[in-house]
Design a protein around this motif. Structure first.
Motif, mmCIF file in Angstrom:
data_model
loop_
_atom_site.group_PDB
_atom_site.id
_atom_site.type_symbol
_atom_site.label_atom_id
_atom_site.label_comp_id
_atom_site.label_asym_id
_atom_site.label_seq_id
_atom_site.Cartn_x
_atom_site.Cartn_y
_atom_site.Cartn_z
ATOM 1 N N GLY A 188 66.135 -30.941 -24.640
ATOM 2 C CA GLY A 188 64.932 -31.154 -25.323
ATOM 3 C C GLY A 188 63.687 -31.115 -24.214
ATOM 4 O O GLY A 188 64.016 -30.443 -23.169
ATOM 5 N N LEU A 189 62.649 -31.696 -24.339
ATOM 6 C CA LEU A 189 61.365 -31.495 -23.714
ATOM 7 C C LEU A 189 60.946 -33.043 -23.263
ATOM 8 O O LEU A 189 60.757 -33.886 -23.995
ATOM 9 C CB LEU A 189 60.550 -30.616 -24.368
ATOM 10 C CG LEU A 189 60.836 -29.422 -24.672
ATOM 11 C CD1 LEU A 189 59.834 -28.739 -25.928
ATOM 12 C CD2 LEU A 189 60.882 -28.597 -23.568
ATOM 13 N N PRO A 190 60.286 -33.256 -21.920
ATOM 14 C CA PRO A 190 59.813 -34.555 -21.623
ATOM 15 C C PRO A 190 58.641 -34.846 -22.092
ATOM 16 O O PRO A 190 57.950 -33.767 -22.652
ATOM 17 C CB PRO A 190 59.742 -34.444 -20.160
ATOM 18 C CG PRO A 190 59.652 -32.882 -19.671
ATOM 19 C CD PRO A 190 60.452 -32.086 -20.831
ATOM 20 N N MET A 191 58.372 -35.921 -22.435
ATOM 21 C CA MET A 191 56.949 -36.476 -23.041
ATOM 22 C C MET A 191 56.402 -37.487 -21.879
ATOM 23 O O MET A 191 56.982 -37.975 -21.220
ATOM 24 C CB MET A 191 57.233 -37.318 -24.169
ATOM 25 C CG MET A 191 58.001 -36.571 -25.336
ATOM 26 S SD MET A 191 58.463 -37.563 -26.937
ATOM 27 C CE MET A 191 56.519 -37.885 -27.357
ATOM 28 N N THR A 192 55.027 -37.385 -22.067
ATOM 29 C CA THR A 192 54.184 -37.944 -21.078
ATOM 30 C C THR A 192 52.751 -38.450 -21.607
ATOM 31 O O THR A 192 52.608 -38.044 -22.674
ATOM 32 C CB THR A 192 53.933 -37.102 -19.714
ATOM 33 O OG1 THR A 192 53.095 -37.808 -18.827
ATOM 34 C CG2 THR A 192 53.006 -35.981 -20.105
ATOM 35 N N THR A 193 52.275 -39.540 -21.207
ATOM 36 C CA THR A 193 51.120 -40.118 -21.542
ATOM 37 C C THR A 193 50.003 -39.736 -20.456
ATOM 38 O O THR A 193 48.688 -40.221 -20.579
ATOM 39 C CB THR A 193 50.959 -41.557 -21.676
ATOM 40 O OG1 THR A 193 51.403 -42.063 -20.712
ATOM 41 C CG2 THR A 193 51.974 -41.853 -22.775
ATOM 42 N N ALA A 194 50.540 -38.772 -19.338
ATOM 43 C CA ALA A 194 49.405 -38.625 -18.316
ATOM 44 C C ALA A 194 48.331 -37.602 -18.842
ATOM 45 O O ALA A 194 48.433 -36.766 -19.655
ATOM 46 C CB ALA A 194 50.197 -37.899 -17.347
ATOM 47 N N SER A 195 47.025 -38.481 -18.787
ATOM 48 C CA SER A 195 45.890 -37.798 -19.473
ATOM 49 C C SER A 195 45.509 -36.242 -18.900
ATOM 50 O O SER A 195 44.805 -35.695 -19.717
ATOM 51 C CB SER A 195 44.568 -38.660 -19.235
ATOM 52 O OG SER A 195 44.364 -38.940 -17.966
ATOM 53 N N TYR A 196 45.962 -35.940 -17.631
ATOM 54 C CA TYR A 196 45.431 -34.856 -17.279
ATOM 55 C C TYR A 196 46.202 -33.675 -17.989
ATOM 56 O O TYR A 196 45.768 -32.441 -17.949
ATOM 57 C CB TYR A 196 45.871 -34.504 -15.946
ATOM 58 C CG TYR A 196 47.137 -34.666 -15.330
ATOM 59 C CD1 TYR A 196 48.206 -33.672 -15.747
ATOM 60 C CD2 TYR A 196 47.440 -35.808 -14.832
ATOM 61 C CE1 TYR A 196 49.588 -33.936 -15.150
ATOM 62 C CE2 TYR A 196 48.931 -36.076 -14.505
ATOM 63 C CZ TYR A 196 49.733 -35.027 -14.774
ATOM 64 O OH TYR A 196 51.163 -35.531 -14.281
ATOM 65 N N ASN A 197 46.978 -33.836 -18.886
ATOM 66 C CA ASN A 197 47.635 -32.987 -19.866
ATOM 67 C C ASN A 197 46.897 -32.578 -21.176
ATOM 68 O O ASN A 197 47.424 -31.897 -21.885
ATOM 69 C CB ASN A 197 49.044 -33.240 -20.458
ATOM 70 C CG ASN A 197 50.121 -33.448 -19.190
ATOM 71 O OD1 ASN A 197 50.337 -32.067 -18.716
ATOM 72 N ND2 ASN A 197 50.509 -34.622 -18.531
#
Length: 98
Positions: A24-33
């Motif tokens: 699968g694919l990682p998830m993040t909450t980093a706002s720069y995305n």
């Protein structure tokens, strides 16, 4: 001990159960995305990061052994069909699978 980050599983359940692997694919909450052309916003988080946008990083496919790492379902449980299709289209753009 492994620390797992949120992860959008792409591989089918039958494969995951038989091999113990998930792809699968990682998830993040980093706002720069928010302006990352390879990130898809899939919803808003709950828990300790409540209210933050959650992004799937389509340019970072990964696999891991869910039994060894102690993988468990994400509180979000799933993404909408439309967002899942968007993720798959972007992954295909990166990987050029079809």
């Amino acid at each position: 001990m492994f620390l797992l980050h949120p992860f959008l599983v792409l591989s089918p359940k039958a494969f995951n159960e038989r091999t113990s692997l998930v792809i699968g694919l990682p998830m993040t909450t980093a706002s720069y995305n928010s302006d990352n052309p390879f990130a898809v916003a899939v919803g808003v988080t709950g828990g300790r990061k409540a209210g933050q946008a959650s992004y799937v990083l389509c340019h970072q496919p990964k696999s891991f052994d869910r039994r060894l790492c102690g993988g468990a379902p994400h509180p979000m449980k799933s993404v909408t069909d439309a967002r899942f299709a968007e993720v798959l289209a972007l992954l295909n753009h990166v990987m050029q699978l079809v």
